[in-house]
Scaffold this motif. Sequence first.
Motif, PDB file in Angstrom:
ATOM      1  N   ARG A  63     -19.867  24.014  16.572  1.00 22.73           N
ATOM      2  CA  ARG A  63     -20.655  23.125  15.707  1.00 22.73           C
ATOM      3  C   ARG A  63     -21.197  23.902  14.510  1.00 22.73           C
ATOM      4  O   ARG A  63     -21.209  23.397  13.385  1.00 22.73           O
ATOM      5  N   ARG A 150     -22.110  11.458  11.446  1.00 27.52           N
ATOM      6  CA  ARG A 150     -22.380  11.084  12.842  1.00 27.52           C
ATOM      7  C   ARG A 150     -23.826  11.248  13.290  1.00 27.52           C
ATOM      8  O   ARG A 150     -24.162  10.883  14.417  1.00 27.52           O
ATOM      9  N   ASP A 151     -24.700  11.799  12.462  1.00 25.62           N
ATOM     10  CA  ASP A 151     -26.100  11.940  12.888  1.00 25.62           C
ATOM     11  C   ASP A 151     -27.054  11.759  11.701  1.00 25.62           C
ATOM     12  O   ASP A 151     -27.978  12.544  11.509  1.00 25.62           O
ATOM     13  N   VAL A 172     -22.623  18.162  13.572  1.00 25.28           N
ATOM     14  CA  VAL A 172     -21.855  17.316  14.494  1.00 25.28           C
ATOM     15  C   VAL A 172     -20.858  16.452  13.731  1.00 25.28           C
ATOM     16  O   VAL A 172     -20.334  15.474  14.271  1.00 25.28           O
ATOM     17  N   LEU A 182     -16.022  13.320  22.005  1.00 25.36           N
ATOM     18  CA  LEU A 182     -16.973  13.710  20.976  1.00 25.36           C
ATOM     19  C   LEU A 182     -17.464  15.125  21.168  1.00 25.36           C
ATOM     20  O   LEU A 182     -17.751  15.842  20.221  1.00 25.36           O
ATOM     21  N   THR A 183     -17.610  15.566  22.388  1.00 27.79           N
ATOM     22  CA  THR A 183     -17.988  16.935  22.688  1.00 27.79           C
ATOM     23  C   THR A 183     -17.113  17.421  23.827  1.00 27.79           C
ATOM     24  O   THR A 183     -16.382  16.649  24.453  1.00 27.79           O
ATOM     25  N   ILE A 189     -23.116  11.829  20.926  1.00 31.63           N
ATOM     26  CA  ILE A 189     -23.581  12.545  19.749  1.00 31.63           C
ATOM     27  C   ILE A 189     -24.386  11.593  18.887  1.00 31.63           C
ATOM     28  O   ILE A 189     -23.966  10.472  18.613  1.00 31.63           O
ATOM     29  N   GLN A 199     -21.176   4.444  19.269  1.00 33.42           N
ATOM     30  CA  GLN A 199     -21.633   5.727  19.803  1.00 33.42           C
ATOM     31  C   GLN A 199     -22.216   5.553  21.197  1.00 33.42           C
ATOM     32  O   GLN A 199     -21.989   6.388  22.081  1.00 33.42           O
TER      33      GLN A 199
END
Length: 527
Positions: A63, A150-151, A172, A182-183, A189, A199
């Motif tokens: 990340r 995404r955040d 992210v 996603l992870t 996330i 999400q």
Amino acid sequence: MPVGILGVRVQPGDVLADRYELGAHLGKGGMGEVWQSNDLTLRRAVAVKVLLESGIDQEMMERFRREARVGARLQHPGITVVHDFGQYEGQHFMVMELLEGTDLARHLKRHREGLPADKVKGLPVAEALDLVGQAAEALAAAHEQQVVHRDLKPANLFLLRTGRIKICDFGVARTVQATGPLTASGALIGTPPFMAPEQWRGSKDVGRPTDIYALGCVLYALLTGNPPFLPEKESLPALMVAHLEETPPPLRSVRDDVPPHVEQLVAAMLAKEPAMRPDAETVAERLHSPVTVAPPVKTPPPSHPVNKSQEPQPPGSGGSFELAWTGREPLHGFAEEVPAGTSSDVAELIPALWLISLGLVIVGVVELLSNALPEISTSHSQLGLGLLGGGGLFAVLAICCHLAAVYSRRLGQVPSARPGWALYVGPDYIMTTSSTGRREFTWDNIKEVTIRDLQDAVPYRFTALFVKPVRRDSAVTQAPAGWPVPKVWRANDIGHPVCVLGPMTHEQRTQLSQALANHGGARWSRD
């Protein structure tokens, strides 16, 4: 004292990679801590983000690298610039531009009461729309490069002291084409109050519309003081159900001075289906259009059939009016181009000066050459030198006139990127907001208010709101809000221009006139 991943103490004075000298400790986030630093090579102030020790794993390392790569890849005034990436005794760090200001989460917390006129939670409408409009422009640039944040949330939107918004923390982010979980662990996330339905479902189809949903939540929060879904217990299951199934309260039911088309735009941004949300470019375009913030002024019907149309209304009656402009509107939409004044007059003298200079030089040279003949007296030589000197003088005058014309034209140039401004007319005062700050003109200190043409030093004629104060003071010595070039104005016999009126619809002009008449009474002059 902050400690690195290998137990190495990072402290002020440390020099990373023989180049970045750490200074003050600015803060600590989820992945790293940020230091104000000095780039010893380029001699500039920078911010250095150092990866934290706690919870370090391969996923967090990736990340951190991704944030650096994305920041270096995206070049836009609204996105934080990444200068460098490296290691210090095994500890990863990233070098970014140093930002001075505050994030929108803290900015909102300090301004929850809004304007004195409306006493609502959240930021002034015009300010909120401008900030999110800027963020949408930067987001459009990222989406064009196939990058999804995404955040997005207020804490990741940084407000510079200049009024510019910067999107931060692409840790992210992912590309549109990326596939897979996603992870590494498949965890969700995002930040719960700003996460889109896809999400919450853990869908792999997290793309550009996901950012639009989050930005809609941000705009909702800036206007009302809270995100659209914030249950009292703030439990994750309740938030998940709300984002997946519930419709947030309409904006105008929470804050009635929000324009109807903004309420519709936010509702579209918060659509449950990603395909129903507008793209970032459309959001920016709609938020940067001229906006009437207050609802139309409504005059109650008379209680008896007495004709009072000719009598002025008492000051303070009726509704308020607010209008905001972004500074990006084309000038031809609200300004009339006029012939240049002094600069063109000076420019017309330049050819004549050059011709006179050239003529004097030629005659002077002829006189000097003729002095070589024995029958010509030395007086011709003196005359030739005098003519050459005169030609040089006129040449200097021509150069000075040219420089004066160029400088005058530069003064008259209107920059393409201008800061936004806003006008508010209420029962207590007239208020303007611009890059130079907020100014209030109380009605008890206004002798007359009118709308007149305004033109000075620029090749455009604008329409502006003028105020003639009862008492002249330092509050009316600044340039009017929306004036495109630096200029100090002072009140005179016709008053002081306080606000340039940008593009307005007929309905908006009518509402402005009604508000001035209702609140200004006899002070409002339609001349």
